[in-house]
Design an enzyme around this catalytic site. Structure first.
Site, PDB file in Angstrom:
ATOM      1  CG  ASP A 279      -2.075  -0.746   0.997  1.00 48.38           C
ATOM      2  OD1 ASP A 279      -2.847  -0.753  -0.029  1.00 48.38           O
ATOM      3  OD2 ASP A 279      -2.468  -1.644   1.846  1.00 48.38           O
TER       4      ASP A 279
ATOM      5  CE  LYS B  10      -6.386   5.023   7.629  1.00 43.95           C
ATOM      6  NZ  LYS B  10      -6.164   3.600   7.841  1.00 43.95           N
TER       7      LYS B  10
ATOM      8  CG  ASP C 115      -3.499   3.951  -2.982  1.00 41.61           C
ATOM      9  OD1 ASP C 115      -4.363   3.214  -2.782  1.00 41.61           O
ATOM     10  OD2 ASP C 115      -3.402   5.058  -1.938  1.00 41.61           O
TER      11      ASP C 115
END
Length: 1238
Positions: free
Chosen positions: A916, A985, A1157
């Site tokens: 990741d 986050k 991604d």
């Protein structure tokens, strides 16, 4: 001039509009008598005249009956009518004409009246039988005659001179009138461009407003030609041409389309009519116009003189003869007829060979290595033999030719009780009735739409004829079966039904040719074959000489919705059931199966089609175990076709767009088609590579999931609960019926309504999640022992997605755990270590620890890992505590098999290991701005331990909170101890993708509500405070990022003020345009309800400035991360054997897929993929991306001298020239960063 004189010119005129084999009466009620009336010519056959007499007898009897009733109503006591002599028809069908009926004098005998009445009844019965017999025999003839009578072929010309000229040629009788007339028309044709090309850019405003209507008209003509309704297309063309306002909608391509249709039929007269209209509209014929005329001449074997004059005129118009064979798309048969005509005038003419374009090479410096000629390069192959792949191809071909696939549902199998069997029998009987009713409703609907078409309106008639009635009925019954109990929006249903017709209409049928070419293509992929020269799949496919399929324009959204709405209304009218389902065959009251009701959703009133509760209960009781999917909604059973153009690739027969977009939107497709083909090679090859990855189902995980799914689910593990577990309506004091009691206060009523709405919302969400899981698990079970492929395409930003929506690797944790690579690879010396690291990553623990520490942690937990693998549901269940429990369990099973293998390095692993990106959006921003501080926060700099930007932001927010708390800010004091990584986050992650403060506040509010100890009274105030501090922290930590973001936002704002949508080109050459325009309201009136929907993709509307400016920064970053992924995919696919390079660099050719991604590969190849990933990121950002963007935008939006004096253009130029300054970060350090992707 009689019809016989037209010769072949009228050959196509008499075709019936109905497709072959389609029943249904086209003529209007009462039109039969008009067709066979005395006004018709008497040149019919004797048999036909006899039928007319019988029909006349029936009409006469009806008149006599009406007259008797009239006289009786007037009080006449007795009526005497002389005997009506109707002889029985002889074998030839003739009948004697009746004598004239006369009213008798007053006082005539009553017996005559009685005898007359008896005779009248007898004759009536006889004639009724004859009428029914004649209706059956004459129905087809009447339909054809009605259309011939009502469809107009002769043009109504606005020019008096042309109208007079046409009338002269029609009345005259020269040897070959239409050929000579065509030659004269061509000579006098205006020498100017078509209207759509002639308009100057500055005058495109009014033209663009007509674009939607033109698209609808063009799709109507295309459907008419596809369904064999050329006379109808001609009729509508004539109708529109005859009115000056409607004539503005017609373009040269529309005239050419109808001309080509007549040319294929050899109908010269009708083709000349279109040329008259072409000239009347002031348009000049182009190559396609001449190709149609010459092709028609070839079919009719015209004399050389006419053809010679046509060719001479074409040359005078500056059109090259060779262009007819190179620039006009023609079938082999059309090309032969065209050549036949040309050779009559020029016997020695040889058509040029179709030019073989020189191989176009992508010149992007980022792709130079990919397309470099290197004989020492090889590419990976599949693990399957040629024979196996050919068998898989045949299976996929059958699926796509059937258009749908039926799979067994994984719902729990019910006991076959009498109740279940009776319910299934009842459903079978109802469906038989519905099929009959749907056929009848479809025929009546077609008749109604045909009537509208006869009046020259753009009706749905040709669209309804695209599929057979059997196919449409099957689609409607599938829709009824899949309708949820709470109903569905009529607009949504209409859109879905319209799209299903459009997708099936596109099905190509070039099976034999495809089989031969695909078999040759498989030699590149099969494990037991060789090719002369290693190359990419696209290059090999193109080398086979495969002609590109013609691109079909999408239908306008209004057509899709209107067609779907019409079909939905057909379903509502046809689907009925007895009021008592216990006896469906007994006579009784029929009630609708579907009800149209209105409901409020998000403060908007919408129309909903809802199934009757009794029908829903019947379906639940029957518990049928099949699900039906469109063939394009499931994975492929053979390797997809390589992408070779923006509209050619993926499925075998079902056309798929390379760039997905909202239906009806053409701006992306037009942009791609204008782009030089070589510029798209990088994107085409990357999509092909992603789609060529073979998959299989992880059977052990699937068994465990099914065990939970068929029981009561497990929401904690992502397995949705069945509807039986959904909350029920409140009872007792909270029961909804108490709202009707007078003693209940308004406050109590409001609370009851809120509670009921909450429970209904939860029930709907549970039903939706359950259905999604049911589709995924049923497909997984269906594919359990098969190899399959997931073809890919991309969105307008370049981000890639699998085409199959229900079962792919982009889903949830559960969806990802069900998949593994079909082709395995030995673990090698480091593969097991990567499996252990991946397992720890999936738990969410040790995020701030080194790779070695994670590996050691996995060794410490080996006992729990093995226990989870051996006893997942009965052991210690350690895997259930992981962030991604199902993937963690699958990884536990893989680790257990590997460590127990005799030689772990030789163990063949099919398990995908992920790497990741560390807040990938911020990584791109930091690289663009060369921001050293930001780069360190997102792991672009090498470090011993991974940096966690979310924790750093949380720490910075905590610093601000302490400062405010010391100054007495109450909310800062309340938040003490509650600011964590988890709280901030999501907001940090999405700020880079354009989340606003409002959106960020909602994200933080949701996290705070999940904290049970946090005082809920302060949630709203605390979320406001925290989102402000998060933005302040990011501004301080990523100053370069924020300056680039502001520059992009301001540039987009100014571009939209100039009246344009923002465009750019990615570093890989993909053209991008943002599809955000001001909403245009589209209304479809009539029927169950008027549907109104908004379209933001209408390019005739001005850009939506707010969406353009807010969307540009995140969309631009998305286009960069997709470029990075594609570069990594292409370089991983290529296996270099160059000498002197280290072994890890020489052995590429690895399996690679991505979830944006997050990059996946085999455990043995993680090190290679990591190196390629870092190298390509550095190469990408070594390009002057922002300066290239600035130059492109200036050239695109600021270089037009007509707009250079605009104040918005002036401001835009100044802004674009002020490219943000960059920092001092050295990109080469990324190559050595362990935690850049980890």
């Amino acid at each position: 001039m009689s019809a016989v004189r037209w010769g072949r010119g009228a050959a196509g005129f008499g075709r019936a509009l109905w497709p072959a084999g389609s029943p249904g009466l086209l003529a209007e009620e009462g039109a039969l008598g008009g067709v066979w009336s005395r006004k018709r010519s008497s040149t019919a056959s004797p048999c036909e005249q006899d039928r007319r007499k019988d029909w006349g007898h029936a009409e006469l009897l009806e008149v006599l009956k009406a007259r008797v009733r009239q006289l009786q109503a007037e009080g006449v006591a007795e009526v005497t009518v002389k005997r009506v002599a109707v002889a029985r028809a002889p074998e030839a069908g003739g009948a004697q004409p009746p004598r004239q009926a006369q009213a008798g004098a007053k006082g005539a005998a009553a017996t005559l009246s009685s005898r007359w009445a008896q005779k009248l009844d007898s004759d009536q019965q006889l004639m009724e039988k004859r009428k029914q017999r004649l209706e059956g025999k004459l129905q087809e003839r009447v339909e054809k005659g009605a259309w011939q009578k009502q469809l107009r072929l002769e043009p109504r010309l606005l020019s008096r001179k042309l109208a007079s000229q046409l009338q002269h040629w029609e009345q005259g009788a020269p040897r070959s009138p239409w050929e000579e007339q065509l030659a004269q028309l061509l000579q006098e044709a205006p020498h100017r461009l078509s209207s759509e090309a002639a308009a100057a850019p500055a005058d495109r405003g009014p033209e663009s407003r007509l674009e939607g209507q033109r698209q609808r008209l063009l799709s109507f003509f295309e459907c008419c030609l596809l369904t064999g309704h050329l006379p109808l297309a001609h009729h509508v063309l004539v109708t529109h041409h005859s009115k000056s306002q409607q004539q503005r909608l017609l373009t040269l391509s529309m005239y050419n389309m109808v001309m080509l249709g007549w040319a294929r039929q050899g109908s010269f007269k009708e083709l000349t009519y279109v040329f008259f209209m072409l000239k009347d509209a002031g348009l000049a014929p182009d190559l396609q116009s001449y190709a149609a005329a010459l092709q028609c001449m070839g079919r009719l074997d015209q004399d050389a003189g006419t053809i010679r004059r046509c060719l001479k005129q074409m040359a005078q118009d500056g059109l090259q003869l060779q262009g007819l064979f190179t620039a006009v798309p023609l079938s082999a048969e059309e090309r032969a007829e065209l050549l036949r005509a040309v050779r009559k005038a020029k016997p020695t003419f040889t058509p040029p060979r179709l030019p073989v374009p020189p191989p176009q090479v992508n010149t992007s410096p980022l792709l130079r290595e990919i397309y470099a000629k290197d004989p020492a390069v090889s590419y990976p192959r599949l693990h399957l033999s040629l024979k196996e792949l050919q068998g898989l191809f045949q299976q996929q071909l059958r699926v796509e030719m059937a258009t749908t696939i039926t799979v067994e549902s994984v719902e729990k199998v019910p006991l076959l009780t009498k109740e279940v069997l009776h319910a299934r029998k009842t459903l079978a009987g109802l469906r038989t009735r519905w099929r009959t009713a749907l056929y009848r409703e479809l025929q009546e609907t077609k008749e109604s739409e045909a009537h509208a078409a006869r009046e020259g309106r753009l009706s749905l008639f040709p669209y309804l004829c695209l599929l057979s009635e059997k196919e449409i009925v099957r689609v409607l019954l599938q829709t009824l079966q899949a309708l949820p109990a709470q109903g569905e929006s009529l607009l949504f249903l209409a859109h879905e039904l319209g799209l299903r017709v459009f997708k099936r209409k596109q099905l190509r049928n070039e099976v034999q040719e495809l089989e031969q070419r695909y078999s040759k293509y498989l030699h590149l992929l099969a494990s037991d074959t060789q090719v002369a020269e290693p190359c990419l799949p696209r290059q090999h496919w193109e080398a086979l000489g495969v002609p590109e399929a013609p691109h079909e324009q999408p239908w306008p959204m209004s057509v899709v919705v209107q067609l779907g709405k019409q079909l939905a209304e057909v379903l509502v009218r046809a689907a009925q059931m007895p009021s008592s389902l216990a006896a469906p065959r007994s006579p009784g009251t029929l009630i609708p199966v579907l009800y149209h009701v209105y409901s409020f959703r998000s403060f908007r009133q919408i129309g909903i089609l809802k199934p009757h509760p009794a029908f829903t209960q019947l379906l639940e009781t029957a518990a049928e175990r099949t699900l039906t999917f469109e063939s394009t909604d499931v994975p492929m059973l053979c390797p997809p076709l390589p992408w070779t153009s923006p509209h050619s690739g993926a499925f075998l027969l079902s056309p798929t767009k390379m760039m997905r977009s909202v239906e009806g939107s053409q701006q992306h497709q037009l942009l791609l088609e204008r782009c030089p083909p070589a510029e798209l090679h990088g994107a085409l090859d990357a999509l092909t590579q992603l789609g060529n990855c073979a998959w299989r189902v992880n059977g052990r995980v699937l068994d465990l999931v099914l065990e939970l799914f068929t029981d009561k689910g497990c929401p904690r593990l992502g397995v949705p609960a069945p509807p039986s577990e959904a909350p029920r309506p409140p009872e007792g004091r909270q029961a909804p019926k108490r709202c009707l009691l007078p003693e209940v206060s308004p406050a109590e009523k409001a609370e009851m309504r809120r509670e009921l709405a909450r429970r209904l919302k939860v029930a709907r969400e549970m039903q939706s999640l359950r259905a999604d899981a049911l589709y995924r698990l049923s497909l997984a079970q269906h594919l359990r022992h098969r190899v399959f492929w997931l073809p890919h395409n991309m969105d307008f930003r370049g981000r890639t997605y699998p085409c199959s929506p229900h079962f792919n690797h982009l889903g949830s944790d559960l969806a990802r755990a069900l998949l593994e690579f079909a082709q395995g690879r030995p673990l090698g010396p480091h593969g097991l270590n990567w499996l252990k690291i991946h397992l720890v990553n999936l738990t969410g623990l040790k995020k701030r620890e080194s790779l070695q520490a994670r590996r050691d942690y996995a060794d410490e937990l080996m006992e729990d890992i093995l226990d989870s693998a051996d006893r997942p549901m009965t052991g210690r269940k350690w895997w259930m505590e992981a962030d991604e429990p199902w993937q963690a369990l699958a990884c536990c099973m893989e680790v257990a098999r590997a460590v127990r293998a005799p030689d772990p390095t030789a163990y063949v692993s099919h398990f995908p290991v992920h790497q990741d990106g560390s807040c990938n959006g911020l990584q791109h921003y930091a690289a663009l701005g060369r921001d050293s501080v930001g780069a360190a926060s997102v792991n672009l700099l090498p470090s011993d331990l991974p940096q966690d930007v979310y924790s750093e932001v949380a720490a910075q927010v905590e610093v601000f909170r302490r400062q405010d708390a010391e100054q007495g800010v109450q909310v800062a004091q309340v938040l003490e101890g509650f600011i964590s990584r988890k709280v901030v986050k999501q907001t940090v992650m999405t700020v880079v993708y354009g989340v606003t403060r409002y959106g960020g506040r909602l994200q933080i509010e949701k996290r705070l509500r999940e904290i049970h100890d946090f005082p809920q009274d302060f949630v709203w105030e605390a979320s406001h405070y925290l989102v402000r501090q998060v933005f302040n922290s990011l501004q301080e930590m990523f100053s370069g990022t924020r300056s680039i973001q502001r520059w992009l936002t301001e540039s987009a704002r100014l571009i939209s003020h100039t009246g344009s949508a923002v465009e750019w080109v990615t570093p890989l050459g993909i053209p991008i345009i943002q599809p955000y325009h001001r909403d245009s309201k589209v209304m479809i009136k009539g029927g169950l309800q008027s549907l109104t929907f908004s379209s933001s993709v209408d390019t005739s509307q001005k850009p939506n400035t707010l969406k353009q400016k807010n969307g540009f920064p995140p969309n631009f970053i998305h286009s960069l991360d997709s470029s990075h992924m594609m570069l990594t995919a292409l370089h991983c696919y290529r296996r270099g054997l160059s000498t002197g390079a280290p072994h890890c660099c020489r052995r590429k050719g690895l399996t690679f897929v991505s979830v944006h991604d997050c990059f996946w590969t085999h455990a043995a190849d993680v090190a290679v993929m990591n190196q390629v990933c870092r190298e390509q990121f550095v190469r990408l950002h070594s390009q002057p991306i922002l300066h290239n963007l600035s130059r492109f935008l200036i050239e695109r939006f600021c270089s037009d001298p007509r707009t250079s004096k605009s104040i918005w253009v002036s401001r835009l130029t100044d802004t674009l020239l002020s490219v943000p300054k960059t920092g001092t970060f050295n990109l080469e350090q990324v190559k050595h960063s362990t935690y850049f992707f980890s």
